[in-house]
Enzyme design. Sequence first.
Site, PDB file in Angstrom:
ATOM      1  N   GLY A 147      -4.993  -0.234   0.656  1.00 36.99           N
ATOM      2  CA  GLY A 147      -3.930  -0.971   1.351  1.00 36.99           C
ATOM      3  C   GLY A 147      -4.045  -0.820   2.861  1.00 36.99           C
ATOM      4  O   GLY A 147      -4.392   0.242   3.356  1.00 36.99           O
TER       5      GLY A 147
ATOM      6  N   GLY B  70      -7.881   5.539   1.387  1.00 33.99           N
ATOM      7  CA  GLY B  70      -7.134   6.492   0.576  1.00 33.99           C
ATOM      8  C   GLY B  70      -8.039   7.107  -0.487  1.00 33.99           C
ATOM      9  O   GLY B  70      -9.276   7.003  -0.408  1.00 33.99           O
TER      10      GLY B  70
ATOM     11  N   THR C 291     -10.995   4.914  -2.152  1.00 32.49           N
ATOM     12  CA  THR C 291     -12.062   4.587  -1.184  1.00 32.49           C
ATOM     13  C   THR C 291     -12.897   5.826  -0.876  1.00 32.49           C
ATOM     14  O   THR C 291     -14.128   5.769  -0.792  1.00 32.49           O
ATOM     15  CB  THR C 291     -11.429   4.056   0.125  1.00 32.49           C
ATOM     16  OG1 THR C 291     -10.607   2.938  -0.195  1.00 32.49           O
ATOM     17  CG2 THR C 291     -12.481   3.651   1.147  1.00 32.49           C
TER      18      THR C 291
ATOM     19  N   THR D 266      -3.487   6.355   4.092  1.00 32.12           N
ATOM     20  CA  THR D 266      -2.639   5.725   3.082  1.00 32.12           C
ATOM     21  C   THR D 266      -1.195   6.052   3.397  1.00 32.12           C
ATOM     22  O   THR D 266      -0.861   7.214   3.675  1.00 32.12           O
ATOM     23  CB  THR D 266      -2.938   6.165   1.632  1.00 32.12           C
ATOM     24  OG1 THR D 266      -1.816   5.811   0.810  1.00 32.12           O
ATOM     25  CG2 THR D 266      -3.182   7.647   1.484  1.00 32.12           C
TER      26      THR D 266
ATOM     27  N   ASP E 167       1.054   6.393   1.460  1.00 31.52           N
ATOM     28  CA  ASP E 167       1.588   7.314   0.446  1.00 31.52           C
ATOM     29  C   ASP E 167       1.376   8.784   0.838  1.00 31.52           C
ATOM     30  O   ASP E 167       1.977   9.681   0.265  1.00 31.52           O
ATOM     31  CB  ASP E 167       0.905   7.073  -0.904  1.00 31.52           C
ATOM     32  CG  ASP E 167       1.216   5.693  -1.472  1.00 31.52           C
ATOM     33  OD1 ASP E 167       1.957   4.938  -0.826  1.00 31.52           O
ATOM     34  OD2 ASP E 167       0.714   5.376  -2.565  1.00 31.52           O
TER      35      ASP E 167
ATOM     36  N   ARG F  79      29.311  -1.101  -2.278  1.00 31.45           N
ATOM     37  CA  ARG F  79      28.350  -1.114  -3.370  1.00 31.45           C
ATOM     38  C   ARG F  79      27.586   0.202  -3.490  1.00 31.45           C
ATOM     39  O   ARG F  79      27.729   1.116  -2.673  1.00 31.45           O
ATOM     40  CB  ARG F  79      27.311  -2.218  -3.116  1.00 31.45           C
ATOM     41  CG  ARG F  79      27.845  -3.604  -3.315  1.00 31.45           C
ATOM     42  CD  ARG F  79      26.898  -4.606  -2.693  1.00 31.45           C
ATOM     43  NE  ARG F  79      27.177  -5.957  -3.134  1.00 31.45           N
ATOM     44  CZ  ARG F  79      26.915  -7.047  -2.419  1.00 31.45           C
ATOM     45  NH1 ARG F  79      26.370  -6.935  -1.219  1.00 31.45           N
ATOM     46  NH2 ARG F  79      27.189  -8.230  -2.881  1.00 31.45           N
TER      47      ARG F  79
ATOM     48  N   GLY G 251       4.886   4.003  -3.198  1.00 31.06           N
ATOM     49  CA  GLY G 251       4.511   5.389  -3.464  1.00 31.06           C
ATOM     50  C   GLY G 251       4.246   5.439  -4.948  1.00 31.06           C
ATOM     51  O   GLY G 251       5.167   5.565  -5.755  1.00 31.06           O
TER      52      GLY G 251
ATOM     53  N   LEU H 259       6.796  -4.335   3.515  1.00 33.10           N
ATOM     54  CA  LEU H 259       7.407  -4.241   4.854  1.00 33.10           C
ATOM     55  C   LEU H 259       7.241  -2.830   5.429  1.00 33.10           C
ATOM     56  O   LEU H 259       7.250  -2.639   6.637  1.00 33.10           O
ATOM     57  CB  LEU H 259       8.891  -4.599   4.793  1.00 33.10           C
ATOM     58  CG  LEU H 259       9.193  -6.077   4.559  1.00 33.10           C
ATOM     59  CD1 LEU H 259      10.679  -6.292   4.318  1.00 33.10           C
ATOM     60  CD2 LEU H 259       8.731  -6.913   5.752  1.00 33.10           C
TER      61      LEU H 259
HETATM   62  O1  F6P Z   1      -1.898   1.987  -0.327  1.00 27.67           O
HETATM   63  C1  F6P Z   1      -0.909   2.497  -1.133  1.00 27.67           C
HETATM   64  C2  F6P Z   1       0.122   1.455  -1.477  1.00 27.67           C
HETATM   65  O2  F6P Z   1       0.853   1.066  -0.340  1.00 27.67           O
HETATM   66  C3  F6P Z   1       1.021   1.940  -2.602  1.00 27.67           C
HETATM   67  O3  F6P Z   1       2.129   2.660  -2.159  1.00 27.67           O
HETATM   68  C4  F6P Z   1       1.386   0.679  -3.317  1.00 27.67           C
HETATM   69  O4  F6P Z   1       1.585   0.960  -4.659  1.00 27.67           O
HETATM   70  C5  F6P Z   1       0.173  -0.170  -3.158  1.00 27.67           C
HETATM   71  O5  F6P Z   1      -0.494   0.286  -2.013  1.00 27.67           O
HETATM   72  C6  F6P Z   1       0.455  -1.644  -3.038  1.00 27.67           C
HETATM   73  O6  F6P Z   1      -0.760  -2.284  -2.921  1.00 27.67           O
HETATM   74  P1  F6P Z   1      -1.019  -3.829  -2.614  1.00 27.67           P
HETATM   75  O7  F6P Z   1      -0.853  -4.036  -1.161  1.00 27.67           O
HETATM   76  O8  F6P Z   1      -2.416  -4.029  -3.056  1.00 27.67           O
HETATM   77  O9  F6P Z   1       0.000  -4.589  -3.401  1.00 27.67           O
END
Ligand code: F6P
Length: 378
Positions: free
Chosen positions: A10, A130, A133, A153, A155, A190, A198, A296
């Site tokens: 990602g 991450g 990779t 990453t 995460d 609410r 994550g 986001l």
């Molecule tokens: O890189 C990690 C991450 O952001 C995770 O937290 C998430 O599950 C995933 O990538 C989402 O990936 P993509 O952008 O491919 O939908």
Amino acid sequence: MRIGILTGGGDVPGVNRCLKAFVERVALDGHEVIGIRRGWAGLVDYDLDDPEGSAERSLYALDVERVRTIDRSGGTVLHTSRVDPSRVEPFELPHFLAHRQLGDGPYDVTAHILTVVDGLQLDAIVAIGGHDTLVYALRLHHEGVPVIGIPKTMDNDVHGTDYCLGFSTAVTRSVEFIHQLRTSTGSHERIAVVELFGRHSGETSLVAAYLASADRALICEVPFDPERLAALLVEDRRRNPSRYSMVTISEGARMMGEEPPVVDPLAPSSGIGAATGAFITHLTGQDVIAQSLGHLMRSGRPDSLDLMAATNFAVMAADLTVDDERGRLVGLQSGTYGDMDLEVIDQGVKRVDVAALYDADAYRPKVRTVDGKPMFLY
Ligand code: F6P
């Protein structure tokens, strides 16, 4: 030297800054940097019999002029993918490799990757990514390719380093959005369930809840009882003079008795936030906002901590590369910059230290002491 650099997994804010700092540093010593497009896919798709078409598809020359302004934006100018050359799915396989593979796949095309690295005369490869990779970077290291890894990453779950590029901005964004959601949550009295990316580690949920003072936090590491959670949130709402309550939840969290989430990195997230929200409404009759922050969290520009980490990781990786070091991972250990054996990637997993940082009965962060802990506590 002719150095190949790529970004896999990602995208996160700070990667472009990292590329720029790397190129500027090695250019000082007169080295050339070739960007490889779309992570490991760029090498998979490179056809040595078609150098012109392949260069257009897979390469992106990076020089000081070309990187001058890239650090002003997030994402990665090299583009990225989750393609793993040791497990190429049939739909990822380029046509010129198709006839060489046996069976239905996935296929290991490492032999092809090695001929491409050779054909491109790359003296080293720097992989920014991450866990997945970097596991393939380690594979190439074992195959004799000089490789340096940079952990990235949002995460923050690469084993061996306290910090991975992108985590700080993801938390910064999450805290901002949680506070923004307070107006809608509070105005309608609410309960808000805020789902955060994550997949395997609950660190984003834990740290965002800790910093935004969310009432509760659910993390991947601790399965939760939805009835207990609902009761806690109803009580939090009752005690709040503004009559609302909020919980953060990792996308990889699960209810007690549920199977662990699917490990496939290409699979869509489980929608646990929406399911939990619906469950709370069903149990309590309360109006619930279930908001997933998702992409986001990792879109847009890096915060200053990610700019700092990106720059310093790049400088360390550049020094190691030009010094002919191989099989190293840059990172932070106990809050201090340094490099370590890339083998560390495979020697464990990085998850929230539940005993030290989480109250598994009250479903919230529990940080009793911070003395001696790194910047983000773990
Ligand atoms: O890189 C990690 C991450 O952001 C995770 O937290 C998430 O599950 C995933 O990538 C989402 O990936 P993509 O952008 O491919 O939908």
